[in-house]
Design an enzyme around this catalytic site. Sequence first.
Site, mmCIF file in Angstrom:
data_model
loop_
_atom_site.group_PDB
_atom_site.id
_atom_site.type_symbol
_atom_site.label_atom_id
_atom_site.label_comp_id
_atom_site.label_asym_id
_atom_site.label_seq_id
_atom_site.Cartn_x
_atom_site.Cartn_y
_atom_site.Cartn_z
ATOM 1 N N ASP A 95 -7.628 -8.402 -1.293
ATOM 2 C CA ASP A 95 -8.028 -8.122 -2.675
ATOM 3 C C ASP A 95 -6.907 -8.545 -3.639
ATOM 4 O O ASP A 95 -5.828 -8.966 -3.195
ATOM 5 C CB ASP A 95 -8.441 -6.660 -2.834
ATOM 6 C CG ASP A 95 -7.281 -5.688 -2.726
ATOM 7 O OD1 ASP A 95 -6.223 -6.065 -2.206
ATOM 8 O OD2 ASP A 95 -7.430 -4.533 -3.164
ATOM 9 N N SER A 121 -6.644 -3.358 -8.749
ATOM 10 C CA SER A 121 -7.139 -3.557 -7.393
ATOM 11 C C SER A 121 -8.328 -4.516 -7.377
ATOM 12 O O SER A 121 -8.205 -5.658 -7.795
ATOM 13 C CB SER A 121 -7.493 -2.208 -6.765
ATOM 14 O OG SER A 121 -7.825 -2.352 -5.406
ATOM 15 N N ASP A 181 -4.533 -7.238 -5.447
ATOM 16 C CA ASP A 181 -3.148 -6.767 -5.329
ATOM 17 C C ASP A 181 -2.699 -6.672 -3.875
ATOM 18 O O ASP A 181 -1.618 -6.164 -3.580
ATOM 19 C CB ASP A 181 -2.949 -5.435 -6.048
ATOM 20 C CG ASP A 181 -3.697 -4.277 -5.396
ATOM 21 O OD1 ASP A 181 -4.811 -4.506 -4.907
ATOM 22 O OD2 ASP A 181 -3.178 -3.152 -5.408
ATOM 23 N N ASP A 230 -3.461 -4.981 -1.221
ATOM 24 C CA ASP A 230 -3.274 -3.759 -0.429
ATOM 25 C C ASP A 230 -4.462 -3.521 0.494
ATOM 26 O O ASP A 230 -4.406 -2.654 1.357
ATOM 27 C CB ASP A 230 -2.990 -2.542 -1.307
ATOM 28 C CG ASP A 230 -4.122 -2.191 -2.263
ATOM 29 O OD1 ASP A 230 -5.093 -2.969 -2.373
ATOM 30 O OD2 ASP A 230 -4.039 -1.143 -2.923
#
Length: 568
Positions: free
Chosen positions: A303, A146, A305, A307
């Site tokens: 961010d 993340s 990834d 999400d």
Amino acid sequence: MDYMKAYETWLNDPYIDETTKNELQALQGNEAEIQDRFFKELEFGTGGLRGVIGAGTNRLNIYTIRRATQGLANYILASDAYRPGMAVAIAHDCRRMSPEFSTEAALVLNANGIKTYIFDSLRPTPLLSFAVRELGCIAGIVVTASHNPPEYNGYKVYWSDGGQCPYPRDEAIIDEVNKITDFAMIKTLTLADAQAQGLYHIAPPAIDDAFIAHVKSCCQNPQIIPQSDIKIVFTPLHGAGNVSVQRALREVGFKNVCVVTEQETPDGNFPTVSYPNPEDKKAFALALKLATEKNADIVLATDPDADRVGVAVKHNSQYNLLSGNQLGVILTEYLLSQIQLKGTLPANAAVISTIVSTDMTRTIAAAYGATYMEVLTGFKFIGEKIKEFEESNAHSFIIGFEESYGYLTGTYARDKDAIAASLLACEAAAHYRTQGKTLYDVLQDLYAKYGEYRESIESYTMQGVAGLADITRIMATLRDNPPQSLGGSQVIEVRDYKNNTIRDVKSGAVRETNLPTSDVLYYVTADGSWACVRPSGTEPKIKVYFGVCGGGAARMTALDTDMRGYMH
């Protein structure tokens, strides 16, 4: 764990490759580093693995990835839900070693006879969540850390419903991972053998198209978008959101989208930011520079990834970075108001948020006759509720969000989705633009309508063995000696989610939290303010959250000052 013994075991184990052994040999004489790498196993927690990349039991490497995956494979094969031929979907983000870790995970599953669909390049985490159900998979894996610093990577596990695994499945998987006590217990194949056996497959490209179609369906007023002249600046912060966010915005009709070119190319070293986290205003530096040049109305940053998304909006020539709570309540109000306006708001509409997010969400939901539900920190708990709704038809999911910039509307995924949230934020901006308002104006309207809710968070980093001991000590101290007052207001309620208790301080009456067990302490004061303390599940930190309704920054500072005193 005897860290020197574990260190020597790795140095002498024929299973460990020579490159890894050379990395470990270079540590000789540096006992502190050896201790940090080997004082424990990298824990497979309720969300999977996350740690610094490197050699050692307390690091993320191909060996800890293989161990985790063998445990997952054992769990899958013993599951009543598994049928031969069912696959595991695997995706990864931009981080260092992400492609290699993804392949290692696939090959361990393949060696256990489990088919895999692996994406051929980086993809957003919500797309993996969607793909699990779309492909009829038994489980999913995404390799990501993340928003953590560049030295980290991680490994998250999803189940057949597309959500991360809640209790008791998470603990059952952890138990299987912990049973892997020797590398000889781990199976693996070569890529050539896995392909020859028909077990290793590339995920079909149609998945991307289907995902974007679902994202676009979240729009409430798609007809206004092609006519809108709002200017958008977007940065993926070197991560996985670039292609999907740009595609979604383009296909619904947004014309004025500028991308921060310095941050467009995927790069796990994140060369232009010290911390690839849209919660951090410094991560917006290049985006805000471009926004000023282009006179943009809204700025998006996803961010690594993809999400989570952060949003800044222009108001009176200034760019204001919205907090996760602020964007959450704006999107909640927008969705509920527009659905109600169409006459399609279900009588059983539900909004979900977390115990550390703003209390304003509860107030907004009530204003529209929607049910508000509160869950523990972690989007898997929101995903679990969506699954319950789907099975029982008791509620219709409208939106779920958490204060850490994670949002989901629609049920196509079971994890937060920065692509849909980016699209919805821009649509809301376009909609309110027709009323002569910015999203900042809308936020002020919400304060006037529902109350001046304000929130903040403090994070304290505590590294290594000593840091872990400090976190444990702080939580034990607060649990044994809870604050009696915060910011000059008496504490009237103490919630201990580890012990499953909510205690009324005045009467002494105790009731259950009705939430899963978690090491979280929560204090409510007589004036309606609150503070919450919890160790981070993904970083060596302890986090303290605050919320007030009225009193603003001064009230928040008073709460913070008192909590620091109780913690130390």
